[in-house]
Design an enzyme around this catalytic site. Structure first.
Site, short mmCIF file in Angstrom:
data_model
loop_
_atom_site.label_atom_id
_atom_site.label_comp_id
_atom_site.label_asym_id
_atom_site.label_seq_id
_atom_site.Cartn_x
_atom_site.Cartn_y
_atom_site.Cartn_z
N ASP A 53 20.00 27.34 24.42
CA ASP A 53 18.52 27.82 24.80
C ASP A 53 18.19 29.34 24.34
OD1 ASP A 53 17.59 25.32 25.64
OD2 ASP A 53 17.64 25.53 27.51
N LYS A 113 13.17 27.07 23.43
CA LYS A 113 11.89 27.40 23.29
C LYS A 113 11.61 28.38 24.09
CE LYS A 113 11.62 23.06 26.01
NZ LYS A 113 12.30 21.88 25.37
N MET A 149 8.12 30.53 35.71
CA MET A 149 7.15 30.51 34.69
C MET A 149 5.71 30.78 35.30
SD MET A 149 8.79 27.10 32.85
CE MET A 149 9.42 26.40 34.57
N1 SAH Z 1 16.80 26.91 34.26
C1 SAH Z 1 16.38 28.04 34.58
C2 SAH Z 1 14.89 27.99 34.38
C3 SAH Z 1 14.21 27.73 33.32
S1 SAH Z 1 12.41 27.86 33.36
C4 SAH Z 1 16.84 28.85 35.95
O1 SAH Z 1 17.59 27.89 36.70
O2 SAH Z 1 16.79 29.70 36.14
C5 SAH Z 1 12.36 29.46 32.77
C6 SAH Z 1 11.71 30.65 34.07
O3 SAH Z 1 12.90 30.87 34.83
C7 SAH Z 1 11.26 31.91 33.61
O4 SAH Z 1 9.80 31.54 33.00
C8 SAH Z 1 11.34 32.69 34.61
O5 SAH Z 1 10.26 32.51 35.62
C9 SAH Z 1 12.75 32.22 35.18
N2 SAH Z 1 13.68 33.21 34.79
C10 SAH Z 1 14.91 32.75 33.93
N3 SAH Z 1 15.71 33.79 34.14
C11 SAH Z 1 15.28 34.80 34.58
C12 SAH Z 1 15.53 36.02 34.61
N4 SAH Z 1 16.88 36.47 34.30
N5 SAH Z 1 15.02 36.96 35.51
C13 SAH Z 1 13.86 36.49 35.89
N6 SAH Z 1 13.33 35.32 35.92
C14 SAH Z 1 14.06 34.49 35.18
#
Ligand code: SAH
Length: 268
Positions: A43, A65, A179
Site C-alpha cells: 500500500d 491508494k 481519516m
Molecule cells: N491500517 C492502518 C490504518 C489505515 S487508514 C493502521 O492500522 O494504522 C489510514 C489512516 O490511518 C490515515 O488517514 C491516518 O488517519 C492513519 N494513519 C496511518 N498511519 C499513520 C501515521 N504514521 N501517523 C498518523 N496517522 C496515521
C-alpha cells in the site's frame, strides 16, 4: 537494523501489518515475511525504509491508494492477490500500513482468499492509534482522565460523511479518529452537539513514529482551524479527550527534543 534469516514460507498469503513507518516497529514475523517473499503487494502508506527491507529478488507491486487517488480498486487488489497466490508455489505478502485489520480492508482480502480456497496468515502491526499515542506522548487511557478509548473512521464507505458523531461524545473517554482531518469541522460540531465541551483538548498527530512527525494541539471548538495548520501532514490521526492535556509534559519524540540525527538514526 540486522537482518534475521529464517526459512521462507511458500504456498500461501501473508497479510502483514507494516506498522506506522519506523521499520523497527515491524514485528519479527513481519520482517521474516517480507524478507522471504517472492511477491509483495504493498500500500501507499508503507514507508520507504520498510520497502527497502523487502527481499530484493521479490516482485513488488504498488497497489496503494491515498487521498482519493486510487491506483486499483479493492476488487482489483483482491483479484490480483488471488491470481498471484494461485500461480505457483510462491510466498505472497500483502503488506499494509499499520495493522491489516484496522481500517485496512484486511478482512475483505481474507474473504476473497477464503472464497478461492487459498490459505493465509495475518500478521498484526502497530496501528496508527497506538503509534500516535506512544510517539505523540498521549496515553489513550489514564486514571482520572479516561476509562476507555474508541477507534473510529472519519468517513464512511464511499467517503460519505458520518452523521452520528454526537453518539461518541462520552465523558472520561478518548477518541482516536482515523481519516478524519478533512472532516474536522463536522466532527467537532457533532461531538459538541453530543455534549463534549468546546474546551476539550484535541491533537492532530501526523506521520507518527517517522522523522517528520508533528503533533499540534488545541481545543475541540477550534479543531477545524487546527486541521489547516501547515504542520499537519498526511497521514494524520485526530485524538480527542482530556488525555491530550498530558502531551506537553510527557513529550519525548521530536527532532527538537532528540536532535535531528537521533531521529534519523531510528530509521536505520
Ligand atoms: N491500517 C492502518 C490504518 C489505515 S487508514 C493502521 O492500522 O494504522 C489510514 C489512516 O490511518 C490515515 O488517514 C491516518 O488517519 C492513519 N494513519 C496511518 N498511519 C499513520 C501515521 N504514521 N501517523 C498518523 N496517522 C496515521
Amino acid at each position: 537494523m540486522s537482518l534475521i534469516t529464517l526459512p521462507n514460507r511458500t504456498g500461501r498469503v501473508s497479510i502483514v501489518g507494516a506498522g506506522p513507518g519506523d521499520p523497527e516497529l515491524l514485528t519479527v514475523k513481519a520482517l521474516r515475511a517480507i524478507q522471504g517473499a517472492d511477491v509483495v503487494l504493498y500500500d501507499a502508506l508503507v514507508s520507504e525504509p520498510i520497502l527497502a527491507l523487502i527481499n530484493p529478488e521479490a516482485e513488488c507491486i504498488a497497489v496503494g491508494k491515498r487521498c482519493g487517488r486510487h491506483s486499483m480498486s479493492q476488487e482489483e487488489i483482491n483479484r490480483l492477490l488471488v491470481a498471484k497466490a494461485a500461480s505457483g508455489d510462491r510466498a505472497v505478502v500483502r503488506l499494509k500500513g499499520g495493522d491489516p485489520l484496522m481500517f485496512g480492508r484486511g478482512g475483505e482480502e481474507m474473504q476473497a482468499l477464503r472464497a478461492s480456497g487459498i490459505d493465509y496468515e495475518v500478521v498484526p502491526g502497530v496501528t496508527a492509534a497506538t503509534a500516535c499515542a506512544s510517539y505523540g506522548a498521549i496515553p489513550l487511557t489514564h486514571r482520572t482522565l479516561s476509562r476507555g478509548v474508541t477507534f473510529v473512521t472519519g468517513h464512511g464507505m464511499g467517503g460519505e460523511p458520518i452523521s452520528d458523531w454526537h453518539k461518541l461524545a462520552l465523558s472520561h473517554h478518548t477518541l482516536v479518529i482515523y481519516m478524519g482531518v478533512a472532516r474536522a469541522g463536522t466532527i467537532a460540531t457533532g461531538l459538541m452537539e453530543g455534549g463534549l465541551s468546546g474546551d476539550t483538548p484535541v491533537a492532530i498527530v501526523s506521520r507518527a513514529s517517522q522523522p517528520q512527525q508533528t503533533v499540534v494541539t488545541g481545543r475541540l471548538d477550534a479543531l477545524e482551524q487546527l486541521a489547516t495548520d501547515p504542520r499537519v501532514q498526511t497521514p494524520a490521526a485526530l485524538i480527542v479527550g482530556d488525555v491530550v492535556s498530558l502531551h506537553h509534559s510527557l513529550e519525548w519524540f521530536s527532532a527538537e527534543l532528540l536532535g535531528e540525527e537521533v531521529v534519523q538514526q531510528q530509521f536505520g
